[in-house]
Structures are given as C-alpha cells and as structure tokens.
Design an enzyme around this catalytic site. Structure first.
Site, short mmCIF file in Angstrom:
data_model
loop_
_atom_site.label_atom_id
_atom_site.label_comp_id
_atom_site.label_asym_id
_atom_site.label_seq_id
_atom_site.Cartn_x
_atom_site.Cartn_y
_atom_site.Cartn_z
N HIS A 1 0.83 -1.21 0.00
CA HIS A 1 0.00 0.00 0.00
C HIS A 1 0.87 1.27 0.00
O HIS A 1 2.00 1.24 -0.45
CB HIS A 1 -0.99 -0.04 1.17
N GLU B 1 -2.05 0.31 7.80
CA GLU B 1 -1.17 -0.75 7.29
C GLU B 1 0.05 -0.19 6.58
O GLU B 1 1.17 -0.68 6.75
CB GLU B 1 -1.95 -1.67 6.36
N HIS C 1 2.92 -7.20 4.33
CA HIS C 1 1.57 -6.71 4.54
C HIS C 1 1.12 -6.92 5.99
O HIS C 1 1.76 -7.62 6.76
CB HIS C 1 0.58 -7.42 3.60
N GLU D 1 1.69 -11.73 5.79
CA GLU D 1 0.66 -10.97 6.50
C GLU D 1 1.00 -11.03 7.99
O GLU D 1 0.78 -12.03 8.66
CB GLU D 1 -0.72 -11.57 6.24
#
Length: 269
Positions: free
Chosen positions: A9, A23, A78, A144
């Site tokens: 992102h 995030e 992430h 993640e």
C-alpha cells in the site's frame, strides 16, 4: 543476491486500518528495518524497494520494476484485517505453484524463521492468486504480519522492538533460504591512531536512529547505528563513516550535508 522488497500500500491507499494504525505505515517501517539488516549484516545483497516513503504505487508498476531489475526474490510485506477476533501470522505463494516448487521450499524456510520472532499465532502457509505473486518473474512470497483489527496484534505493531523483531525474522529466513553469508566484523583501528567518525544524527530513541540510517541508505550512504553513553544517558548515533584522515572525514560530512542532512558532525576518538 537481488531482493525486491515491497511494503504494501502507500500514499492515497492506507491499506487496512484499525486500532489507530494504518497498514501502509507499519509495512514501510518493517521493510526499512529489513533492508537495513540485509545490507549491513550480509555480503553481496542488493535491495530495491517498491517505495521508501509514503507514496502511491500500483501493483503492476511494482512487479514491472522487479522484473526489469532482474530480482532474484520478491518479498511483499503486509498487515491483515478481518474481525476483531482474527489474529496471527500467515504467508502466501502463488496458487498455481505446487508444494514441491522451489518457491514453496523458500517460503517454508522463511516462514519457520519469522514465526520464531513475531509472537503471533501461526495461521500457516497458504496460497493465493495475488497480483504480486502471479506477475513476478522470480520466486515470490507475501507475508501478512498480524491483524491490525485485533487488539493483541495491534498492540505489538505499535512497539518498535516488535517491528525490529519481525524484520529480523524475515532476514533470518532469507539468509537461511538463500545461504547468505554474514559480513565479518571490521577490524578495530589501532588504539594509538586517531579516528574521525562522521555522525549524521544523534538520538535518544533507537527507532529514530534506525530511520535516519534507512534514510541515509536511500541517499546512497553506508551507515549504521552505534551507541554512546553521555552523563548516564544512552544516545543512538547514525554513523556514516570512520576515517584516519580528518580531511576525508570532512569530505564525507560535506557530502552528507549537501544531500539534505544538516546535523552532521565529526567525533574524534
């Protein structure tokens, strides 16, 4: 070894949000720390990042850049989100690959090292049809690192020591998977000689010193964090060179100042 490091992102895309966190900020911080570890601790490692700051960048631009650079490995960092009850760590490879593929073998090694360090519930190794896994021309993994929507995981994310541990876990996994060779410690200078150390910032927070080192790296300067105790207070310094010649030290200091770091000084030892 060329590692393409992709903090998820950024810019107008905050990614997942929860518990006062975005995030994009957590992934960037972990990734900058990871780059610093890889460059400072291992021989013959090149790292290119999809972003070094809070900028917008499309998925296609990221994979195109990694492919054009000829990366040997693509690692995307992430943070997860779901219900408040969901928590833990998981990672992904492309779902078109078999469990016996080289990518799966690399991921198994990295997964094992990350979970040793991250204090998170292990949700296991998974597969998905994510763009960065599908369109990268080299082996790729997406991790993640906890759920931003979970109170336990988010509390960890707010700790700089945890983000450092997560970065170190990924670095340990990469080193083990690709047999990276640790750098040998430089020989100390003779005790009788004068050493001129270029200090590009001195901080009471190690987190701020780590960020300064990462910024120096982004400008092409080798740097690392050293500590010094002054009047009982520990300071964390971003050292960007040590020279036996004051003239050489001043040349490095001026180059760093010209690159946008005004608070540079020489420490004589």
């Amino acid at each position: 070894m060329k590692i393409y490091l992709d903090p998820g992102h950024g810019g107008t895309d905050p990614g997942a949000q929860g518990n006062g966190l975005n995030e994009k900020d957590v992934t960037l911080d972990i990734s900058l720390r990871l780059r610093s570890i890889l460059i400072n601790q291992f021989e013959n490692v090149e790292v290119k990042m999809s972003r070094e700051g809070d900028i917008s960048k499309g998925l296609k631009a990221r994979t195109n850049e990694a492919n054009a650079w000829g990366a040997d490995y693509y690692l995307s960092i992430h943070i997860n989100s779901a219900s408040r009850a969901a928590q833990g760590y998981e990672d992904y490879i492309y779902n078109g690959l078999s469990d016996s593929s080289q990518t799966a073998k690399y991921r198994e090694i990295i997964h094992g090292e990350v979970v040793k360090m991250n204090q998170l519930f292990d949700r296991g190794m998974k597969k998905a049809n994510f763009h960065v896994l599908r369109e990268s021309a080299m082996p790729a993994m997406l991790s993640e690192n906890g759920f931003i929507t979970n109170a336990h995981d988010a509390a960890l994310m707010k700790q700089s020591s945890w983000r450092q541990d997560v970065a170190q876990g990924h670095a340990n996994g990469l080193a083990k998977a690709f047999n990276l060779q640790a750098k040998s410690a430089p020989a100390p200078p003779p005790s009788t000689s004068t050493l001129y150390k270029v200090i590009a910032g001195s901080f009471q927070s190690q987190e701020n010193a780590d960020k300064q080192v990462a910024l120096l790296h982004s400008k092409g300067f080798e740097a690392f964090v050293v500590t010094v105790v002054i009047s009982g207070t520990t300071w964390y310094r971003a050292q960007a060179g040590a020279f036996s010649s004051r003239e050489n030290a001043e040349e490095r200091m001026n180059a760093i100042k010209n690159a946008g770091f005004p608070d540079v000084f020489i420490s004589v030892e």
